[in-house]
Design a protein around this motif. Structure first.
Motif, PDB file in Angstrom:
ATOM      1  N   GLU A   1       1.013  -1.273  -0.159  1.00  0.00           N
ATOM      2  CA  GLU A   1       0.126   0.032  -0.074  1.00  0.00           C
ATOM      3  C   GLU A   1       0.748   1.423   0.238  1.00  0.00           C
ATOM      4  O   GLU A   1       0.653   2.185  -0.763  1.00  0.00           O
ATOM      5  N   PHE A   2       1.945   1.255   0.624  1.00  0.00           N
ATOM      6  CA  PHE A   2       2.903   2.087   0.763  1.00  0.00           C
ATOM      7  C   PHE A   2       3.552   2.554  -0.632  1.00  0.00           C
ATOM      8  O   PHE A   2       3.706   3.638  -0.993  1.00  0.00           O
ATOM      9  N   GLY A   3       3.500   1.202  -1.287  1.00  0.00           N
ATOM     10  CA  GLY A   3       4.242   1.420  -2.526  1.00  0.00           C
ATOM     11  C   GLY A   3       3.428   2.526  -3.487  1.00  0.00           C
ATOM     12  O   GLY A   3       3.870   2.921  -4.311  1.00  0.00           O
TER      13      GLY A   3
ATOM     14  N   TYR B   1       2.870  -2.592  -6.665  1.00  0.00           N
ATOM     15  CA  TYR B   1       2.451  -4.051  -6.724  1.00  0.00           C
ATOM     16  C   TYR B   1       0.860  -4.107  -6.969  1.00  0.00           C
ATOM     17  O   TYR B   1       0.147  -4.838  -7.678  1.00  0.00           O
ATOM     18  N   LEU B   2       0.180  -3.029  -6.300  1.00  0.00           N
ATOM     19  CA  LEU B   2      -1.239  -2.953  -6.304  1.00  0.00           C
ATOM     20  C   LEU B   2      -1.687  -2.410  -7.459  1.00  0.00           C
ATOM     21  O   LEU B   2      -3.047  -2.409  -7.792  1.00  0.00           O
TER      22      LEU B   2
ATOM     23  N   ARG C   1       2.238 -13.489  -7.392  1.00  0.00           N
ATOM     24  CA  ARG C   1       2.781 -13.686  -6.028  1.00  0.00           C
ATOM     25  C   ARG C   1       1.972 -13.035  -5.370  1.00  0.00           C
ATOM     26  O   ARG C   1       1.576 -11.980  -5.449  1.00  0.00           O
ATOM     27  N   PRO C   2       2.021 -13.293  -3.817  1.00  0.00           N
ATOM     28  CA  PRO C   2       1.698 -12.488  -2.635  1.00  0.00           C
ATOM     29  C   PRO C   2       2.354 -11.460  -2.444  1.00  0.00           C
ATOM     30  O   PRO C   2       3.552 -11.377  -2.715  1.00  0.00           O
TER      31      PRO C   2
ATOM     32  N   SER D   1       8.324  -8.834  -5.264  1.00  0.00           N
ATOM     33  CA  SER D   1       9.506  -8.222  -6.107  1.00  0.00           C
ATOM     34  C   SER D   1      10.742  -9.044  -6.447  1.00  0.00           C
ATOM     35  O   SER D   1      10.410 -10.210  -5.831  1.00  0.00           O
ATOM     36  N   TYR D   2      11.761  -8.835  -6.745  1.00  0.00           N
ATOM     37  CA  TYR D   2      12.947  -9.798  -7.424  1.00  0.00           C
ATOM     38  C   TYR D   2      14.203  -9.335  -6.742  1.00  0.00           C
ATOM     39  O   TYR D   2      14.251  -8.180  -6.641  1.00  0.00           O
ATOM     40  N   ALA D   3      15.141 -10.362  -6.606  1.00  0.00           N
ATOM     41  CA  ALA D   3      16.502  -9.752  -6.180  1.00  0.00           C
ATOM     42  C   ALA D   3      17.308  -9.112  -7.260  1.00  0.00           C
ATOM     43  O   ALA D   3      17.131  -9.541  -8.368  1.00  0.00           O
ATOM     44  N   THR D   4      18.265  -8.071  -6.701  1.00  0.00           N
ATOM     45  CA  THR D   4      19.172  -7.625  -7.834  1.00  0.00           C
ATOM     46  C   THR D   4      19.786  -8.558  -8.708  1.00  0.00           C
ATOM     47  O   THR D   4      20.026  -8.450  -9.823  1.00  0.00           O
ATOM     48  N   PHE D   5      20.164  -9.767  -7.813  1.00  0.00           N
ATOM     49  CA  PHE D   5      20.949 -10.794  -8.747  1.00  0.00           C
ATOM     50  C   PHE D   5      20.125 -11.468 -10.238  1.00  0.00           C
ATOM     51  O   PHE D   5      20.777 -11.455 -10.918  1.00  0.00           O
TER      52      PHE D   5
END
Ligand SMILES: [Zn+2]
Length: 632
Positions: free
Chosen positions: A101-103, A400-401, A437-438, A443-447
């Motif tokens: 929500e903050f996103g 995300y939302l 995804r929940p 999100s996903y990793a920098t790698f």
């Protein structure tokens, strides 16, 4: 390693290659005429932020609500997580929800600011969003220590017995594995107090290079006086005029030379800081500590360096080809960055054409993927053109939302069509992750952050080659594609190898003098490019000035991401059974697993030489095609 993961990232998620590209950027074409204002651009070429909030009033209202949550969240949960699996589940669920929500607040404020950086109300909104992020991080920072105070056995039994809590198994596992490296309260306090001291070396280096360093003046290709800078050096080194390239290289190095001892001391200071934290947190080596966060095995790093070393004859072959193509009697460092083949007459593309090209070029990624790409094009997820005071460059961000967004400054060049495909890769990775995804794994990793974007670039390469009409066009493209592997895979691995050697020397208590570091760098570079490259003594400071070395063990990810993407893209292009399905699975995985496992499921095992070998095979194929085309 951080003691706790921040609840929301404060900084804009810029892409790795975006940053790399910025370093490598060619001179921007001169912009002629007035830059339009936003109201002069048709709506369909502007992103639609009303998908996030109807207006600023709605943003304000939500902002207030979130401020309330920052107050109420710790009151509701603090000190209670150890009570029961249900309470723990409730807290994890709520905090993940608050995160997404903050996103919306963060993205709306910043993207509004990026539309026009000169509007004071937008500047204020962005600042307030960051302030709220700090508050929310404080409101949740107690969670990890409190979770870690639950005995591991109890926590594991809660996860097994509570079906709801099972969703958070990976999230909790990630917290638990950090336990051995967290100190007692006093230890953590002391470490936190060293933060500012630790940053001093990097700050001093940045001030020296960005502000204090006096750069000489050289004559450009038209005989005009130009004062050098790093940015101008990056531009001049790509020039066809060898005299300009050489003067620029010599001039830039001569600026650093009188300060080589200072720079080496600062770099050593930064490395000793890493050694200190490593020891304090009970790691065996700085490399292990750096890879701990994303849970990357040290073998991935070793494997990269080893496999590239095995394939160095390919780079030696490339160096010979480059020397021949440039027609120089000796190949020097200042001959490494200009194109081997001059750019054919630059075609200009409209945005509509660029869209079609991306949709056609990405056809191998299948209908499910293309449907999502069309969705992005048709629903105003993209801010296309440069307007007054708009943020420069290109990025993909989003929330995300709602959905991902993309900011461009489209200029109609061939390079920019590539940028569109690249950023679309990021956007699609986010889109499929958001959808599948929940919030906790959304999100996903920098790698793995550059894998989807680079896969798009490589898939598009075949499209470009098929489209090329003349021999010159084909050679130009092959040169570009070879160069992207050289700079992203070979060069970054060379940095990674040098970086590791510096850290190992520091860990062994050896002195890191300018002379020693300079020699180490020159020897590594000579090994990579082989006997064709003639090393100038000025190269002694060449490696010392690379600012990335102040951020330990970061650059190897450029090389691993590219190699993973090459394996995935080639598998898809060759229509290998399961390749496309596995790739879509990768896009949908988010952070539900450790990045190395996500890639493994997609068919790329980064602990083995295979993906690096695949990438080297692609380099070799491109070399073969270049030489065949040249002779045809
Ligand atoms: Zn990127």
């Amino acid at each position: 390693m951080k003691t706790h993961r921040p609840f929301v990232a404060l900084t804009l998620a810029l892409c790795l290659t975006g940053l790399l590209a910025a370093q490598l950027a060619l001179a921007a074409p001169p912009t002629t005429g007035e830059v339009p204002t936003r109201d002069q651009i048709e709506d369909k070429y502007k992103w639609d932020l009303t998908d996030i909030y109807a207006d600023r009033e709605a943003w304000e209202k939500d902002f207030k609500r979130m401020q309330g949550i920052a107050e109420s969240f710790p009151k509701k949960y603090k000190g209670k997580l150890t009570n029961s699996p249900d309470i723990l589940y409730g807290a994890l669920q709520d905090s993940a929800q608050v995160g997404v929500e903050f996103g919306k607040i963060m993205v709306y404020a910043h993207q509004t600011l990026h539309e026009d950086g000169n509007v004071p109300t937008s500047q204020e909104m962005a600042k307030r969003a960051i302030g709220l992020a700090t508050k929310l991080n404080e409101a949740t920072s107690w969670m990890e220590p409190e979770i870690l105070s639950i005995p591991e056995e109890t926590l594991r039994s809660w996860i097994t017995s509570s079906p709801k809590l099972a969703l958070y198994e990976h999230h909790l596992d990630n917290i638990i594995r950090g336990k051995a490296h967290i100190l007692d309260a006093r230890g953590e306090e002391l470490l936190a107090m060293t933060g500012q001291m630790g940053a001093a070396a990097n700050e001093a280096y940045t001030s020296l290079c960005d502000v204090d360093l006096p750069f000489p003046t050289i004559k450009d290709e038209n005989g005009n006086d130009v004062e050098l800078s790093e940015t101008r050096h990056y531009m001049f080194r790509t020039y066809p005029d060898r005299r300009v390239r050489k003067d620029s290289f010599m001039g830039t190095m001569s600026a650093y030379m009188p300060f080589k001892n200072t720079i080496a001391a600062l770099l050593a200071g930064s490395i000793h800081g890493d050694v200190f934290t490593t020891k304090a947190r009970h790691f065996d080596a700085t490399l292990e500590a750096a890879l701990f966060g994303p849970n990357i095995p040290v073998s991935v790093y070793d494997n990269l360096v080893k496999t590239i070393n095995k394939n160095l004859p390919l780079l030696h072959r490339y160096a010979k080809l480059r020397k021949k193509m440039l027609g120089v009697d000796e190949l020097h460092i200042y001959d490494l960055y200009c194109p081997m083949v001059p750019k054919p007459q630059e075609e200009q593309y409209t945005y509509e054409q660029a869209k079609d090209m991306v949709l056609t070029g990405l056809e191998p990624l299948g209908e499910e993927y293309l449907t999502a790409v069309r969705k992005a094009f048709e629903n105003r997820w993209i801010d296309v053109y440069e307007t007054k005071n708009k943020r420069s460059g290109a990025y993909s961000w989003g929330t995300y939302l709602v959905h991902p967004y993309m900011l461009l400054n489209f200029n109609g060049t061939f390079d920019y069509v590539g940028t569109l495909a690249h950023e679309m890769g990021h956007a699609m990775h986010s889109y499929f992750t958001f959808l599948n995804r929940p919030p906790v794994y959304g999100s996903y990793a920098t790698f793995v952050a550059e894998v989807a974007s680079t896969t798009n670039e490589i898939v598009m390469q075949e499209y470009w080659l098929q489209r090329a009409k003349t021999k010159e066009e084909k050679l130009f493209l092959l040169d570009q594609f070879l160069d992207s592997i050289r700079q992203t895979v070979f060069r970054q691995t060379m940095f990674a190898e040098f970086e590791r050697a510096m850290h190992q020397a520091a860990e062994a208590g050896e002195a890191l003098t300018a002379e020693r570091l300079g020699k180490m760098y020159m020897n590594t570079m000579q090994k990579y490019y082989g006997p064709t490259l003639v090393m100038d003594p000025e190269a002694e400071v060449y490696g010392l000035r690379i600012s990335h070395f102040f951020r330990a063990f970061y650059v190897y990810q450029y090389a691993t991401s590219y190699s993973a993407a090459a394996t995935l893209a080639v598998g898809i292009l060759d229509e290998k059974p399961g390749a496309l399905e596995n790739y879509l699975g990768f896009l949908k995985a988010g952070s539900s697993e450790y990045p190395i496992d996500t890639l493994k499921k997609a068919g790329v095992d980064m602990t083995t030489p295979k993906p690096i070998e695949d990438c080297m095979k692609r380099f070799e194929t491109l070399l073969d095609r270049f030489e065949e085309t040249l002779e045809s």
